[in-house]
Design an enzyme around this catalytic site. Sequence first.
Site, PDB file in Angstrom:
ATOM      1  N   CYS A 183       3.337  -4.812   6.631  1.00  0.00           N
ATOM      2  CA  CYS A 183       3.070  -4.662   5.196  1.00  0.00           C
ATOM      3  C   CYS A 183       4.322  -4.178   4.464  1.00  0.00           C
ATOM      4  O   CYS A 183       5.357  -3.886   5.064  1.00  0.00           O
ATOM      5  CB  CYS A 183       1.935  -3.668   4.974  1.00  0.00           C
ATOM      6  SG  CYS A 183       0.364  -4.162   5.744  1.00  0.00           S
TER       7      CYS A 183
ATOM      8  N   HIS B 146       0.832  -1.209   0.000  1.00  0.00           N
ATOM      9  CA  HIS B 146       0.000   0.000   0.000  1.00  0.00           C
ATOM     10  C   HIS B 146       0.862   1.253   0.000  1.00  0.00           C
ATOM     11  O   HIS B 146       2.094   1.183   0.049  1.00  0.00           O
ATOM     12  CB  HIS B 146      -0.949   0.004   1.206  1.00  0.00           C
ATOM     13  CG  HIS B 146      -0.272  -0.027   2.549  1.00  0.00           C
ATOM     14  ND1 HIS B 146       0.552   0.970   3.019  1.00  0.00           N
ATOM     15  CD2 HIS B 146      -0.308  -0.963   3.539  1.00  0.00           C
ATOM     16  CE1 HIS B 146       0.985   0.677   4.216  1.00  0.00           C
ATOM     17  NE2 HIS B 146       0.492  -0.499   4.565  1.00  0.00           N
TER      18      HIS B 146
END
Length: 395
Positions: free
Chosen positions: A162, A154
Site C-alpha cells: 500500500c 491509508h
Amino acid sequence: MAQGIARVRSAPWKTLAVMALAGFLAACQADELGYGPKHKRPVSAEVKREITRLGMDLKSPIMLRIFKQESELEVWKQTKTGRYALLETFEICKWSGELGPKFKEGDRQAPEGFYEITPALMNPNSSYHLAFNLGYPNRYDRAHNRTGSHLMVHGACSSRGCYAMTDAQVQDIYALARESFTGGQRSFQVQAFPFRMTAENMAKHRDNEHYAFWQMLKRGHDHFEVTKVPPKVEVCEKQYVFDATPLVEGVPFRATAKCPAYDVPDSIEVAVNKMQQRDEEKVRQIAEAELRAEKRKAQLAAIFGGGSDANAAPVDPAADVQPTAPVASGAGVATASAPAAQPDQAASQTAFAPEPAPAKSSGGFFSRIFSSGNDAQNASVGTADPDAPLPAAKP
C-alpha cells in the site's frame, strides 16, 4: 450489614467514574486530529487557508498523483476556471516493493497506473486510521491477468503493498475526498507513477524492463500536464488510451479487444505529441552523451592503464576508432597470423604504420608523452577535436 449494602451500592458509581475518566482521556487524545468520528472531522485549518488562497471551493473535485521514487503524494483541486491546481504535496510515509507495477497477490508491490476512487471504496473504519481502496486490479490490470486485493492509501505509516501516510495526512486527504463527493464528484482519479515523468528520469531508467509500460503511463501524465484536467481513461488492446471518443457513438472500449476507431481532440493531441517528441529527443541526447563519456573513459584507461594487449579493454563495435592489426616488434608490418584487412582498413593501417623507434630522449615518462616532438610527429597530430576519440595506446 449496612456497611455491606453501602459498599455494594457504591460499586456502580466507581464504575461510572472510571468510564468517565476513560472518556475524558480519549477526548484528550483526539485533540491532535480533532473531535468527533474520525471520518467526519473537517479539513485542517492549514489546508482550508490554502484552499481560500488559491480561490478554490472546499467541495470542488480533486485528483491525486503519486510518485514512488520521490515518495510524494500530490492533491490537485479544481479551481473556478475548471482546471486543476496543486493544493498540497504530502510526503509518503512508506510504500513497499520497488519501481514497477504490481503483478500478483502477495508480491508486496504498490500499484502503478490510473485508478478511479468511488465513495464505495472509502473505508471510515480502517484499522489504519482512515483509508481508501485504489480499486486494484483495474481494467488494465485484469487484462494482463494481474491479481491482488486491498491495495490502499491509508494511515498508520505501515505498508505491505500500500501507500502509507501518517494519520494526520490521511485525515486531510480523506476529508478532502469526502467534501468533493458531497459537492457532486462521483469519483476521483489517482495517477500512480514510478517517478516524476521527466526526460531525465526516463533516460535514467531507459534500460529497465518496465520502460515501455512507463512510456504509456507518461502519455497519460502528459495529457494532464497539457490540459490540467484529469484525462478520461480507457483500455483497449490491453493498453491505456486517454481522452479518446469513439467515432461511432455507442461503441465501447473493451480492455482485451481491438480498439474502436476513436478521436482525440486536436488541441490535446498536438500539444501532447509535441511534449513527447521534445522529451524523447532529450532522452536520446542524454543517452548519446553518456555513451561518449563511457568511450572516453575506456580510451583513457587504455592509454594510462598500462598492461599488454591481452589486458586492454575491448573496443566497442560502435566506436569511431577501429583497432589496427598487431605488428611484429619494431617491424612496422602485420604478422602472418593477423586476419586480412578490408580495403579501407588496409589503407588506414598503412597510413598510420609506426615509424622505427627514434633515439631515446632524456626526461621522464610524462615529459616524453607531452613533449612537442619533431615536425613529422607534430604534423600527424593535427587540430584536436573535442568529440574525437583519443589515440590508441602505444605498444
